[in-house]
Design an enzyme around this catalytic site. Sequence first.
Site, PDB file in Angstrom:
ATOM      1  N   LYS A 131       0.838  -1.205   0.000  1.00 11.52           N
ATOM      2  CA  LYS A 131       0.000   0.000   0.000  1.00 11.52           C
ATOM      3  C   LYS A 131       0.873   1.255   0.000  1.00 11.52           C
ATOM      4  O   LYS A 131       0.509   2.265  -0.597  1.00 11.52           O
ATOM      5  CB  LYS A 131      -0.925   0.010   1.209  1.00 11.52           C
ATOM      6  CG  LYS A 131      -1.988  -1.083   1.186  1.00 11.52           C
ATOM      7  CD  LYS A 131      -2.939  -0.913   2.363  1.00 11.52           C
ATOM      8  CE  LYS A 131      -3.656  -2.174   2.754  1.00 11.52           C
ATOM      9  NZ  LYS A 131      -4.666  -2.647   1.818  1.00 11.52           N
ATOM     10  N   GLU A 215      -3.139   6.577   8.602  1.00 12.04           N
ATOM     11  CA  GLU A 215      -4.009   7.249   7.652  1.00 12.04           C
ATOM     12  C   GLU A 215      -5.105   7.930   8.446  1.00 12.04           C
ATOM     13  O   GLU A 215      -5.540   7.416   9.480  1.00 12.04           O
ATOM     14  CB  GLU A 215      -4.642   6.169   6.760  1.00 12.04           C
ATOM     15  CG  GLU A 215      -4.681   6.513   5.296  1.00 12.04           C
ATOM     16  CD  GLU A 215      -5.104   5.319   4.449  1.00 12.04           C
ATOM     17  OE1 GLU A 215      -4.292   4.826   3.677  1.00 12.04           O
ATOM     18  OE2 GLU A 215      -6.261   4.878   4.590  1.00 12.04           O
ATOM     19  N   HIS A 250     -14.566  -5.174   7.593  1.00 14.67           N
ATOM     20  CA  HIS A 250     -13.876  -4.524   6.478  1.00 14.67           C
ATOM     21  C   HIS A 250     -13.840  -5.398   5.232  1.00 14.67           C
ATOM     22  O   HIS A 250     -13.031  -5.192   4.331  1.00 14.67           O
ATOM     23  CB  HIS A 250     -12.435  -4.136   6.844  1.00 14.67           C
ATOM     24  CG  HIS A 250     -12.331  -3.179   7.993  1.00 14.67           C
ATOM     25  ND1 HIS A 250     -12.874  -1.919   7.954  1.00 14.67           N
ATOM     26  CD2 HIS A 250     -11.751  -3.309   9.198  1.00 14.67           C
ATOM     27  CE1 HIS A 250     -12.631  -1.309   9.100  1.00 14.67           C
ATOM     28  NE2 HIS A 250     -11.954  -2.139   9.875  1.00 14.67           N
ATOM     29  N   ARG A 307      -5.594  -7.927 -10.053  1.00 11.99           N
ATOM     30  CA  ARG A 307      -6.169  -9.232 -10.431  1.00 11.99           C
ATOM     31  C   ARG A 307      -7.652  -9.042 -10.707  1.00 11.99           C
ATOM     32  O   ARG A 307      -8.182  -7.946 -10.535  1.00 11.99           O
ATOM     33  CB  ARG A 307      -6.004 -10.200  -9.273  1.00 11.99           C
ATOM     34  CG  ARG A 307      -6.600  -9.601  -7.992  1.00 11.99           C
ATOM     35  CD  ARG A 307      -6.686 -10.555  -6.854  1.00 11.99           C
ATOM     36  NE  ARG A 307      -6.916  -9.887  -5.602  1.00 11.99           N
ATOM     37  CZ  ARG A 307      -8.079  -9.466  -5.146  1.00 11.99           C
ATOM     38  NH1 ARG A 307      -9.166  -9.618  -5.888  1.00 11.99           N
ATOM     39  NH2 ARG A 307      -8.201  -8.852  -3.993  1.00 11.99           N
TER      40      ARG A 307
HETATM   41  P1  ADP Z   1      -7.555  -4.371   2.655  1.00  8.93           P
HETATM   42  O1  ADP Z   1      -6.469  -4.382   1.618  1.00  8.93           O
HETATM   43  O2  ADP Z   1      -7.156  -5.065   3.917  1.00  8.93           O
HETATM   44  O3  ADP Z   1      -8.878  -4.811   2.128  1.00  8.93           O
HETATM   45  P2  ADP Z   1      -8.248  -1.563   2.299  1.00  8.93           P
HETATM   46  O4  ADP Z   1      -7.259  -0.487   2.379  1.00  8.93           O
HETATM   47  O5  ADP Z   1      -8.719  -1.989   0.940  1.00  8.93           O
HETATM   48  O6  ADP Z   1      -7.703  -2.844   3.098  1.00  8.93           O
HETATM   49  O7  ADP Z   1      -9.515  -1.173   3.171  1.00  8.93           O
HETATM   50  C1  ADP Z   1     -10.570  -2.083   3.439  1.00  8.93           C
HETATM   51  C2  ADP Z   1     -11.738  -1.331   4.077  1.00  8.93           C
HETATM   52  O8  ADP Z   1     -11.341  -0.696   5.296  1.00  8.93           O
HETATM   53  C3  ADP Z   1     -12.304  -0.206   3.235  1.00  8.93           C
HETATM   54  O9  ADP Z   1     -13.228  -0.674   2.292  1.00  8.93           O
HETATM   55  C4  ADP Z   1     -12.949   0.663   4.303  1.00  8.93           C
HETATM   56  O10 ADP Z   1     -14.173   0.106   4.727  1.00  8.93           O
HETATM   57  C5  ADP Z   1     -11.978   0.565   5.452  1.00  8.93           C
HETATM   58  N1  ADP Z   1     -10.957   1.657   5.416  1.00  8.93           N
HETATM   59  C6  ADP Z   1      -9.733   1.599   4.862  1.00  8.93           C
HETATM   60  N2  ADP Z   1      -9.071   2.765   4.991  1.00  8.93           N
HETATM   61  C7  ADP Z   1      -9.891   3.599   5.660  1.00  8.93           C
HETATM   62  C8  ADP Z   1      -9.785   4.970   6.125  1.00  8.93           C
HETATM   63  N3  ADP Z   1      -8.702   5.701   5.938  1.00  8.93           N
HETATM   64  N4  ADP Z   1     -10.852   5.479   6.772  1.00  8.93           N
HETATM   65  C9  ADP Z   1     -11.975   4.751   7.004  1.00  8.93           C
HETATM   66  N5  ADP Z   1     -12.134   3.474   6.599  1.00  8.93           N
HETATM   67  C10 ADP Z   1     -11.109   2.892   5.942  1.00  8.93           C
END
Ligand code: ADP
Length: 506
Positions: A131, A215, A250, A307
């Site tokens: 990331k 973040e 999540h 992917r």
């Molecule tokens: P992963 O790769 O583990 O799936 P992501 O970065 O794609 O992680 O985030 C998964 C979920 O977590 C998002 O869809 C959202 O619901 C929540 N999320 C991620 N980052 C944030 C953020 N900065 N603020 C609020 N919710 C977040």
Amino acid sequence: MSHAAQIGYFADSFASMKKILVANRGEIALRVMRTARRMGIQTVAVYSEADRNAPHVRFADEAYLLGPAPSGESYLRIDKILEIARHTGSEGIHPGYGFLSEQALFAEKVQQAGLIYIGPRPHAIEVMGSKLAAKDAVKPFDIPMVPGSGHAISDPVEARRLADDIGYPVLMKASAGGGGKGMRIVESSEEVASQLERASSEALAAFGDGSVFLEKYIRSPRHIEVQVLADHHGNTVYLFERECSIQRRHQKVVEEAPSAFVTPEIRKAIGEAAVRVAKACGYVNAGTVEFLMDADRKFYFLEMNTRLQVEHPVSEWITGLDLVEWQIRVARGEPLGFTQDELKINGHAFELRVYAEDPENNFLPSTGVLHRYREPQGRHVRVDSGFEEGMEVPIYYDPMLSKLIVHGRDREEARQLLIKAITEYEIEGIATTLPFGLFVAQHEAFISGQFDTHFVQNYFTADSISQMRQPTGEAAGIMAAYLHHKDGQLLKLPEDQNGRWYDRRR
Ligand code: ADP
């Protein structure tokens, strides 16, 4: 001529790649093989001992045992997979999702073996697999990002200073994270040090990489992602967005395309931003750029998944494109047969992930045998599954049984079709997310489109499903029909005078 035909969906001549190996199992292995067969391509399945009789094994033209059930001894065995590919004369390998699909090393080894990897270049997988590296790569391309530390932190004093600057709540994330794992919300300065220690050891245990970053925690975000497709000739297009805000832990459970929240202007802006992200890493093939969107429709880049996604069928249905077909065509060097301007959204699609999980018990995995398994049918319904009646749900892999996808002329029609399809889906022997899907599909917030990633947290309790069984209102009627049908009796649902149940509008 239909739009799909105009843009080359029904191509009839495929030059090279006569045989491919699908390095996956379950619904996605079957889904990839179906398209391959339609394209006149031979398919090779690989399987573990737990999957000896799985549908993907029977469907393939050839099938080879990889090893024992645990994925480390089977589906993650790069050496074995390559050996089988060579032995069978396969020309390409499709990784599906999960397992080896996001391992740059796998893509590299496939190419070194002289085979075609049906996916992006190893470099893009590598960059987007972290990331933090991903954020670095897209920085020069004018992509809005959530304010954050921008680099990995291990020093609690620095972490606290940065978190204070960002402002609470702050989200601590594993750089190598995935599947919603390794995320922690930090509410105040005092919690930073202890949460950092926990997050970092969790990340190390789960991903073999302990780096974490900070973040800003977006309060009420929606998860909106954009499907992109790029060829080897410099053409990159976006196939519009998917709304994936209905999540538990999540992780997505219900997805739709297009999003009810995105306006045409935002659609164009977010689509073009996704194309810039793809270009930032020299992306080729199908990929997904994930964003968070706040209540003001401001969007922020989250990450890119290099992917095919689980939820890709909703994009296929609204665009009329077969994404696996285009993955294969792009992989063998064909240019995209269409431009951005030729892509149009047709109707609305929902997907419900049918997990072997008990929504009445905190979505805990539910194991057992599928004593009864009957899928809903119809031309508005698509079920991508890798299971059949009588099969046992193995404990070794992802607990997703199938994906229920519906398409309607508009969102309301699609929603009614989703309810109908759920009530017609018969699964007995294990608990599933089907009743949860019914709860979502009938919830006011979902009907109005006014929801965010906290939908489950805000509206769903362990009692929600038993409450649907209470004899009040329309919800109860539908739930009663669902239970009635489950009992193997006649299904009776309200119909309009033409007998088209799904056309009934509120
Ligand atoms: P992963 O790769 O583990 O799936 P992501 O970065 O794609 O992680 O985030 C998964 C979920 O977590 C998002 O869809 C959202 O619901 C929540 N999320 C991620 N980052 C944030 C953020 N900065 N603020 C609020 N919710 C977040």
